[in-house]
Motif scaffolding. Structure first.
Motif, short mmCIF file in Angstrom:
data_model
loop_
_atom_site.label_atom_id
_atom_site.label_comp_id
_atom_site.label_asym_id
_atom_site.label_seq_id
_atom_site.Cartn_x
_atom_site.Cartn_y
_atom_site.Cartn_z
N UNK A 33 0.82 -1.21 0.00
CA UNK A 33 0.00 0.00 0.00
C UNK A 33 0.85 1.26 0.00
N UNK A 34 1.92 1.25 0.82
CA UNK A 34 2.81 2.43 0.89
C UNK A 34 3.56 2.63 -0.43
N UNK A 35 4.05 1.51 -1.00
CA UNK A 35 4.79 1.62 -2.26
C UNK A 35 3.87 2.11 -3.38
N UNK A 36 2.58 1.74 -3.32
CA UNK A 36 1.62 2.23 -4.32
C UNK A 36 1.43 3.75 -4.17
N UNK A 37 1.31 4.20 -2.93
CA UNK A 37 1.11 5.64 -2.70
C UNK A 37 2.33 6.44 -3.18
N UNK A 38 3.51 5.88 -2.99
CA UNK A 38 4.72 6.56 -3.47
C UNK A 38 4.70 6.67 -5.01
N UNK A 39 4.08 5.68 -5.64
CA UNK A 39 3.99 5.69 -7.12
C UNK A 39 2.73 6.40 -7.60
N UNK A 98 2.65 -4.05 -12.77
CA UNK A 98 1.53 -3.20 -12.35
C UNK A 98 1.59 -1.85 -13.07
N UNK A 99 2.80 -1.27 -13.13
CA UNK A 99 2.92 0.05 -13.77
C UNK A 99 2.66 -0.03 -15.27
N UNK A 100 2.86 -1.21 -15.86
CA UNK A 100 2.49 -1.41 -17.26
C UNK A 100 0.98 -1.40 -17.44
N UNK A 101 0.27 -1.95 -16.43
CA UNK A 101 -1.20 -2.00 -16.51
C UNK A 101 -1.85 -0.69 -16.06
N UNK A 102 -1.26 -0.08 -15.02
CA UNK A 102 -1.84 1.14 -14.43
C UNK A 102 -0.79 2.25 -14.42
N UNK A 103 -0.54 2.88 -15.55
CA UNK A 103 0.48 3.94 -15.53
C UNK A 103 0.06 5.09 -14.62
N UNK A 104 0.97 5.59 -13.76
CA UNK A 104 0.60 6.69 -12.86
C UNK A 104 0.42 7.99 -13.66
N UNK A 105 -0.23 8.98 -13.06
CA UNK A 105 -0.46 10.25 -13.75
C UNK A 105 0.88 10.88 -14.17
N UNK A 106 1.01 11.33 -15.43
CA UNK A 106 2.30 11.84 -15.92
C UNK A 106 2.75 13.12 -15.22
N UNK A 107 1.79 13.89 -14.68
CA UNK A 107 2.15 15.18 -14.06
C UNK A 107 2.57 15.04 -12.60
N UNK A 108 2.55 13.81 -12.05
CA UNK A 108 2.93 13.64 -10.64
C UNK A 108 4.18 12.76 -10.55
N UNK A 109 5.20 13.27 -9.87
CA UNK A 109 6.44 12.50 -9.71
C UNK A 109 6.28 11.51 -8.56
N UNK A 110 7.08 10.44 -8.61
CA UNK A 110 7.11 9.47 -7.50
C UNK A 110 7.60 10.16 -6.23
N UNK A 111 7.04 9.74 -5.08
CA UNK A 111 7.53 10.29 -3.79
C UNK A 111 8.77 9.49 -3.41
N UNK A 112 9.93 10.13 -3.26
CA UNK A 112 11.16 9.36 -2.99
C UNK A 112 11.12 8.66 -1.63
N UNK A 113 11.89 7.56 -1.50
CA UNK A 113 11.86 6.73 -0.29
C UNK A 113 12.16 7.48 1.01
N UNK A 114 13.05 8.45 1.00
CA UNK A 114 13.42 9.14 2.25
C UNK A 114 12.38 10.10 2.79
N UNK A 115 11.34 10.39 2.00
CA UNK A 115 10.31 11.35 2.41
C UNK A 115 9.16 10.58 3.05
N UNK A 116 8.78 10.93 4.31
CA UNK A 116 7.69 10.17 4.93
C UNK A 116 6.35 10.45 4.25
N UNK A 117 5.55 9.41 4.08
CA UNK A 117 4.18 9.58 3.60
C UNK A 117 3.36 10.21 4.72
#
Length: 597
Positions: free
Chosen positions: A25-31, A153-172
């Protein structure tokens, strides 16, 4: 707004599968993907036909059984009348968690994977087989599998192009915010949601019954290495009823000393009151927490500070750390490369969350309270076989508890949270109440009066058989055969006088095995073999049922091996026929087991 949605469903017994699911779930939110994470039995399973993408994370328990929180799902998904096209629109992946020292390693994950294919689902990946026995634990298999999963998963559900991934060091963002109250509210008292005597609904996890403890008696000799307790509760007016083979769940608490130490290390005021508010609309507050709640109540009854932290704990702690040296170490522990070192620091010596926080004092002191429920898992209820029958002890419930204590390289002994907490309670010093509720167990006994029952229960594994014997004797069923194993006749022979009295009344045949009273160790499987002709006669000629309860490590395999040799030597069967005979007993519920790690 989070974009495309997928679903993660888990079946978890000890919390590992839930932890892995929450990691997904967390890795999905980062993506920047939407992801719902739910226990299998809390999900309306008929909705599966509408789900385009589902990840199943499931543990295997005992002898190849599904965890308790996926048993209803398991029954449904194996219905014979489900069409083979039921899930033809669903893409899925199955992640299994098991232990390769057991014969049915990851049985649940493998069987679920096959069943989903039978129902028309399309597998994204081969099933993942996480193994507790690997030197790096399940992560050795899970990490590379998840990397492949995200590619698919990212092949099936590409994330929105205007939003960057949240990097690992930044807390959700935290799941909840804690709104501190300046003064105590004028109405309402803090306490657990409980089932009150005379209540219409039976007690449950969300509303346990606060059962008065009547007695807490040590039943092993004073010189015996293990402290084992016979504990009795009064369940009058609770609405609780149970039968032999059922299980009681107990919600333990942390010790007052640990609660005080935790609050000191984190700089928390134990008396501070707060209300809990979810950040997301589809997240609900834990039902076990009152509103408002004090910090003392949260730490005493909810946060599992005495558990061994998982890797996800170090990941979040590293994100929250403002201290350079401590943060560096935490990042190392949470990285794939640092897993061996983390195992040596944490898992091998069984270091607890509280002890880790004491080792990282600057980080601990700066943890925002909002993150407490993200960082520390909830205390899980512990299950105990009920050791008494309502027919023999109306309005009472008894359990047999081995107090868990062992030494590692750490100075302080390791203690089981629930067993140590129960052992510390003394009803002689004043009223003691314990939150509990009951659920059906995995053992069911025959109701026909003449059917013999063979029970094999070494150590505290004898507990459910005491309930069964009491129940059967009260109903006039006297064909009871008990194989009981312990170390010494005068140290850990539970209920010796009770068994002897039943023997004199011809209600029980007792076969004890005292492993340490002679040079050669004698266990229950040796006694079974000695009485092979009787066991074969009972099973083959008289339709007996065979039950086994106790430690899951090697004893069930040893007992099964003893039965196989009895079928061959006393029954005259060849090896394949003996195996088929044993399988038939299991399939027809005439061979039942209840084991625990």
């Amino acid at each position: 707004m989070l974009n495309p949605q997928f679903l993660v469903l888990f079946g978890s017994q000890t919390g590992t599968a839930q932890d892995v699911s929450e990691r997904l779930g967390r890795e999905a939110r980062r993506r920047r993907l939407g992801c719902r994470v739910q226990a299998l039995d809390s999900y309306p399973v008929v909705n599966l036909i509408n789900e385009p993408l589902v990840i199943f994370v499931c543990a295997t328990t005992g002898q190849g059984d599904p965890p308790d929180n996926m048993k209803n799902f398991w029954r449904f998904i194996f219905r014979k009348n489900l069409p083979t096209t039921a899930l033809c629109q669903m893409e899925f992946a199955v992640l299994g968690l098991g232990d390769s020292s057991y014969t049915k390693f990851n049985f649940v994950a493998k069987k679920l994977h096959r069943r989903l294919l039978q129902l028309g689902g399309s597998a994204l990946l081969p099933v993942c087989l996480g193994d507790d026995q690997h030197e790096l634990g399940p992560d050795a298999a899970v990490d590379p599998w998840l990397r492949d999963l995200w590619d698919r998963v990212l092949g099936l559900l590409p994330p929105p192009p205007d939003l960057a991934e949240i990097p690992p060091g930044v807390p959700l963002p935290s799941k909840f915010t804690l709104l501190f109250l300046q003064e105590a509210p004028s109405t309402g008292s803090e306490g657990q949601r409980v089932a009150h005597p005379g209540s219409q609904e039976p007690p449950s996890e969300s509303k346990p019954f606060l059962a008065p403890m009547i007695s807490n008696q040590r039943v092993t000799g004073p010189s015996h290495f293990q402290d084992v307790r016979l504990i009795e509760f009064d369940i009058s007016g609770s609405g609780i009823s149970f039968a032999a083979g059922d299980v009681v769940l107990i919600q333990p608490s942390n010790s007052a000393a640990h609660v005080q130490q935790f609050c000191q290390v984190l700089g928390l005021d134990p008396d501070q009151l707060f209300t809990l508010q979810p950040r997301e609309p589809d997240v609900s507050c834990p039902t076990r927490l009152p509103q408002p709640c004090s910090m003392r109540h949260l730490v005493s009854h909810y946060l599992d500070i005495a558990s061994v932290p998982r890797r996800s704990f170090f990941e979040l702690l590293a994100c929250l750390s403002l201290h350079e040296l401590e943060r560096e170490k935490l990042l190392e522990f949470s990285s794939a490369q640092g897993q061996e070192e983390l195992f040596e620091y944490c898992n091998r010596p069984r270091r607890t969350i509280l002890e880790v926080l004491c080792d990282f004092p600057h980080t601990a002191a700066a943890i925002p309270p909002d993150y407490l429920l993200d960082l520390i898992p909830a205390i899980r209820p512990r299950a105990f076989s009920i050791a008494s029958s309502m027919l023999a002890h109306p309005s009472r419930l008894q359990i047999l508890v081995a107090v868990v204590q062992f030494q590692t390289r750490l100075k302080e002994p390791r203690r089981g949270l629930c067993s140590s907490w129960l052992a510390s309670l003394d009803p002689g010093q004043g009223p003691v109440r314990v939150p509990l509720w009951v659920r059906p167990g995995s053992l069911a006994f025959p109701e026909t009066p003449d059917t013999p029952v063979i029970m094999v229960g070494p150590g505290t594994g004898v507990a459910p058989f005491r309930a069964a014997i009491q129940e059967r004797v009260a109903q006039g069923q006297t064909r009871n055969f008990l194989f009981f194993g312990c170390r010494w006749r005068d140290q850990d022979f539970y209920w010796e006088a009770e068994w002897q009295e039943l023997e004199t009344r011809d209600c029980l045949t007792l076969v004890p095995a005292f492993s340490r009273e002679q040079e050669q160790k004698v266990y229950v499987q040796h006694r079974l073999r000695e009485l092979g002709s009787l066991v074969w006669e009972l099973l083959d000629r008289q339709g007996a049922y065979f039950y086994l309860a106790g430690n899951a490590k090697s004893m069930p395999a040893d007992v099964s091996e003893a039965l196989m040799s009895i079928f061959q030597e006393d029954g005259g069967l060849c090896s394949p026929d003996a195996a088929a005979y044993l399988a038939r007993l299991q399939r027809t519920q005439r061979f039942q087991t209840e084991t625990w790690a």
